[in-house]
Scaffold this active site. Structure first.
Site, PDB file in Angstrom:
ATOM      1  N   GLU A  99      49.916  55.703  38.183  1.00  0.00           N
ATOM      2  CA  GLU A  99      48.879  56.243  39.080  1.00  0.00           C
ATOM      3  C   GLU A  99      49.090  57.724  39.337  1.00  0.00           C
ATOM      4  OE1 GLU A  99      48.136  53.033  42.392  1.00  0.00           O
ATOM      5  OE2 GLU A  99      50.264  53.052  41.864  1.00  0.00           O
ATOM      6  N   ASN A 103      42.003  54.148  39.452  1.00  0.00           N
ATOM      7  CA  ASN A 103      41.385  54.757  40.637  1.00  0.00           C
ATOM      8  C   ASN A 103      42.191  55.961  41.116  1.00  0.00           C
ATOM      9  OD1 ASN A 103      39.802  52.514  40.366  1.00  0.00           O
ATOM     10  ND2 ASN A 103      40.448  51.522  42.243  1.00  0.00           N
ATOM     11  N   ASP A 104      43.471  55.725  41.391  1.00  0.00           N
ATOM     12  CA  ASP A 104      44.309  56.828  41.873  1.00  0.00           C
ATOM     13  C   ASP A 104      44.605  57.835  40.773  1.00  0.00           C
ATOM     14  OD1 ASP A 104      44.696  56.558  44.632  1.00  0.00           O
ATOM     15  OD2 ASP A 104      46.122  54.941  44.365  1.00  0.00           O
ATOM     16  N   ARG A 110      47.281  41.662  45.131  1.00  0.00           N
ATOM     17  CA  ARG A 110      47.551  42.643  46.181  1.00  0.00           C
ATOM     18  C   ARG A 110      48.302  41.956  47.326  1.00  0.00           C
ATOM     19  NH1 ARG A 110      42.049  43.471  44.669  1.00  0.00           N
ATOM     20  NH2 ARG A 110      41.706  45.492  43.651  1.00  0.00           N
ATOM     21  N   HIS A 146      40.397  47.756  52.450  1.00  0.00           N
ATOM     22  CA  HIS A 146      40.533  46.309  52.327  1.00  0.00           C
ATOM     23  C   HIS A 146      39.185  45.596  52.371  1.00  0.00           C
ATOM     24  CE1 HIS A 146      44.809  47.079  53.427  1.00  0.00           C
ATOM     25  NE2 HIS A 146      44.970  46.168  52.511  1.00  0.00           N
ATOM     26  N   ARG A 167      51.855  42.848  42.715  1.00  0.00           N
ATOM     27  CA  ARG A 167      52.191  44.229  43.066  1.00  0.00           C
ATOM     28  C   ARG A 167      52.926  44.204  44.394  1.00  0.00           C
ATOM     29  NH1 ARG A 167      47.321  48.306  43.962  1.00  0.00           N
ATOM     30  NH2 ARG A 167      47.095  47.077  45.872  1.00  0.00           N
ATOM     31  N   ARG A 202      37.932  60.453  46.089  1.00  0.00           N
ATOM     32  CA  ARG A 202      36.746  59.669  45.719  1.00  0.00           C
ATOM     33  C   ARG A 202      36.029  59.093  46.919  1.00  0.00           C
ATOM     34  NH1 ARG A 202      38.348  54.008  44.332  1.00  0.00           N
ATOM     35  NH2 ARG A 202      40.414  53.684  45.218  1.00  0.00           N
ATOM     36  N   CYS A 223      44.151  48.107  35.585  1.00  0.00           N
ATOM     37  CA  CYS A 223      43.730  47.239  36.694  1.00  0.00           C
ATOM     38  C   CYS A 223      42.883  47.976  37.729  1.00  0.00           C
ATOM     39  CB  CYS A 223      44.945  46.599  37.373  1.00  0.00           C
ATOM     40  SG  CYS A 223      46.075  47.788  38.116  1.00  0.00           S
TER      41      CYS A 223
END
Length: 764
Positions: free
Chosen positions: A612, A635-636, A478, A371, A514, A646, A683
């Site tokens: 993802e 990312n995922d 988020r 976060h 989301r 990562r 995204c």
């Protein structure tokens, strides 16, 4: 009679054993230089350490040279015999160092009378960590037995140095060398540069986290008063505890509280703290060192009862520290820009410092997807995460230079490094000034294809910057961030108010919410999740389906918030199976039907899923029949496709969203979704990186969503290429075998288009 070879190799066994038994690296190095000098009858033995980022060799220990030169003598990677040993990664044994073309005389070491030179590289897992050097006054080579001795010793020393590096001893040693600069490596959390003094965030009542801080003579009295007040408060706590427990504990046990009070008022304890304060330490550091000293004394006692009292001493110290921290003045007294540094940095720490004075963030723990990193990107503040063994105790008030592009942190940066980064900061500023001219320009390619650019957000405070960036809406809101800022799950009505502000601020532009995505590295303080492998565990939609009461409350709030604006889109995270989609859609429809009884004109939103999890790629035809759109969480997806965490620096170099497999997966997602006329957005971090954005453009992604600070860079890129050009580049990339080749392909194309400034920082 023993030969010389037998004698020195017997000494070698003794030295190696002593090194293994040493309590820390400093002791081990002193043993090596002193015992080796004696065993080889050498005139000088020295150990040089290679500072990873600069490549400089630093004198770390010596017996025979001027001891004042330790930590101060630095050889550049291309200068001197010691550097030659490092670069060649093999021993150099010469009779007269003075006549060698690479010889470099250093006055501070007083070495003019030494001729014979033998340098041995210290190598661990193919990496040269430093150099072990022996010298003598005679003009002759060292013997082959002596060389073998040192090669064996260097191998042993390599393990000790590597282990010390992992424990953070090297960072602490480097930081203790007054005036010397050094650098550390972390993970990029948010791009940008920052140069400012370090403001340390101290973990509550954590003695180990207390930084050093010198005080003036005029401050001594106030520090002692703070200490005495803290001790009085702790004594009061113990007496209150004793009274509360008097009805349930026998007198013998209650007597323990009196023991604590006696320990608290011990003259040896209090006098030791005060003596350190008088010597110039602030009260917290004086307490830290005194408690550590007493704990060590108790732990070394033979009597088991007294050894166990070390735990009580630690508790005593933590209680005093807590009260000292409560007396600290507010950080609102900060008047100059600072870089916030801590073992862990939380959202609450950001709110304590005026945003215009928060130059950067660096944390020892935390992930690039945590976060704090997300918020840093939203606020446009450079951030580095995962800087292991950051010597917090020694860097308070020191100048830090933070490179948020590469994840590199410079402590007490040299003049050369400082000037280099000032030029980069100036270049960044000029780039942003030019990019601001694009705010009201359309995000169209040269062949007039519109690529909508959206922002990723989660903070109400980020709405202003997002709107100013020219964003066409929110591609990822988020919802977990408002949950994080509460002490418990927010009620339906509380959520409605938050969501309404976001929807109204961007109306009529679309806002994609989301649903609550916790788990992995995102846990709520009031809903802790402990797992051995959280990224493959209970997270995202899995938690929501196991707790439908939380999910339904959020869905109802989101639907209600959309009543007057009708610009809501809903997105489901971490979908890995068709059954998850079906169950979730049933819950959403049920919530909608119930609300429709009270709100007759309640709009039903478009619903999409995040891709993802790799399994979802192979179910797109089935999912496309159920949802309205797809959004790739790069990312995922990259992390799961490459089996690379990562946030783990050991394997972070393997994480690359331009990996051929990742591009092939994205192409497959887009091609399949388009067969069913379903749009695809991205995204993840790929969308905000101009180089990766060009690849996404060529793979026919319909839209992209990113942090507000990245939007104009990507818009500039899109306006400089046609979709056809990007298609041709991506077609070439899909035929390549490595991410390095792909990276170069897109880099070269962007530079040729006259936008080298967009890739400079990415490749730094």
């Amino acid at each position: 009679m023993l030969s010389m070879g037998t004698t020195i190799f017997n000494a070698l066994k003794t030295i190696i054993q002593a090194v293994n038994d040493a309590s820390d690296l400093t002791e081990a190095l002193n043993i090596v230089v002193q015992a080796t000098r004696k065993a080889l009858k050498a005139d000088v033995v020295s150990v040089y350490y290679r500072e990873i980022q600069s490549g400089e060799l630093i004198l770390m220990a010596t017996d025979g040279l001027n001891a004042n030169a330790i930590g101060k003598i630095r050889f550049p990677p291309n200068k001197g015999l010691v550097s030659l040993v490092m670069n060649q990664a093999e021993p150099i044994n010469i009779a007269d160092a003075h006549v060698h073309p690479n010889y470099c005389y250093v006055q501070e070491t007083d070495e003019i009378s030494f001729h014979g030179f033998l340098g041995i590289p210290i190598i661990h897992q193919r990496q040269t960590l430093g150099v072990l050097v022996v010298r003598h006054k005679q003009k002759k080579r060292f013997s082959s037995a002596q060389e073998t001795f040192l090669i064996t010793l260097a191998a042993q020393l390599a393990g000790a140095i590597s282990y010390a590096s992992q424990k953070g001893e090297l960072s602490h040693w480097l930081s203790s060398v007054e005036g010397q600069s050094f650098s550390m490596q972390g993970l990029s959390g948010s791009p940008g540069y920052a140069i400012a003094s370090a403001h340390i965030v101290i973990a509550t009542a954590n003695l180990d986290a207390v930084p050093d801080s010198n005080i003036s003579n005029t401050q001594i009295e106030s520090e002692i008063k703070s200490l005495e007040h803290a001790i009085t408060q702790v004594e009061l706590e113990y007496r209150q505890l004793s009274e509360r427990m008097s009805d349930v504990l026998p007198k013998e046990e209650l007597a323990l509280f009196e023991v604590f009070i006696l320990m608290l008022r011990s003259e040896s304890l209090i006098d030791s703290i005060k003596n350190r304060i008088h010597a110039g330490q602030w009260a917290q550091a004086a307490l830290r060192d005194t408690i550590a000293e007493h704990v060590k004394q108790f732990e070394q006692m033979e009597d088991a009862y007294f050894r166990e009292r070390a735990v009580d001493i630690k508790d005593l110290g933590r209680r005093i520290l807590l009260h000292l921290q409560m007396q600290q003045p507010s950080v609102n007294s900060i008047s100059e820009p600072v870089i916030l540094a801590g073992e862990e940095v939380y959202v609450s720490h950001l709110s304590d410092i005026p945003v215009h004075l928060l130059a950067g963030i660096v944390a020892m723990r935390g992930a690039t997807s945590s976060h704090i990193a997300i918020l840093a990107r939203a606020l446009g503040i450079p951030c580095i995460m995962g800087v292991d063994n950051l010597p917090l105790q020694r860097i308070k008030g020191e100048t830090l230079l933070l490179d948020g592009y590469s994840g590199q942190l410079f402590i007490r940066p040299s003049h050369q490094i400082h000037q280099e980064y000032l030029q980069l900061i100036d270049a960044d500023k000029k780039l942003n000034e030019n990019l601001n001219k694009l705010i009201n320009k359309p995000s169209h390619t040269l062949d007039d294809v519109h690529i909508p650019l959206y922002v990723n957000t989660g903070l109400l405070s980020d709405i202003g910057p997002s709107l100013k960036s020219g964003a066409e809406g929110v591609g990822l809101y988020r919802t977990e961030i408002p949950f994080l800022l509460h002490d418990g799950f927010p009620s339906e009505d509380e959520q409605v108010k938050i969501y309404q502000q976001v929807l109204k601020s961007f109306s009529p532009r679309p806002v994609t919410f989301r649903t609550l995505d916790i788990g992995g590295d995102k846990s709520l303080p009031y809903f802790p999740i402990t797992e051995d492998n959280p990224f493959l565990g209970w997270r995202g939609i899995r938690i929501m389906l196991d707790h439908p009461e939380i999910f339904i409350t959020q869905i109802r709030a989101i639907l209600r918030a959309n009543l007057t604006t009708s610009n809501l889109k809903l997105m489901l995270p971490m979908i890995s199976d068709i059954s998850e989609v079906d169950t979730t859609l049933e819950l959403i429809r049920k919530s909608y039907d119930e609300l429709s009884e009270d709100f007759k004109d309640l709009p039903y939103p478009e619903i999409g899923i995040m891709i993802e999890v790799p399994s979802a790629i192979y179910q797109i035809p089935a999912i496309a029949k159920r949802v309205d759109f797809f959004s790739i969480g790069s990312n995922d997806l990259t992390q799961y496709l490459l089996a690379v965490d990562r946030n783990n620096k050991q394997v972070a170099d393997l994480y690359n969203s331009l990996h051929p497999s990742v591009l092939m997966a994205i192409k497959q997602i887009v091609d399949q979704a388009h067969q069913y006329n379903k749009p695809v957005s991205v995204c993840g971090e790929m969308a905000g990186d101009p180089v990766s954005a060009l690849a996404l453009l060529g793979l026919n992604v319909d839209s992209m969503s990113m942090s507000a600070s990245s939007l104009l860079k990507v818009k500039s890129l899109i306006r400089s290429f046609s979709r056809q050009q990007a298609n041709e580049l991506s077609l070439q990339a899909l035929k390549m075998e490595s991410s390095q080749q792909i990276q170069k392909l897109f880099n070269d194309a962007i530079i040729s288009a006259g936008h080298g400034d967009l890739v400079h920082n990415h490749n730094r």
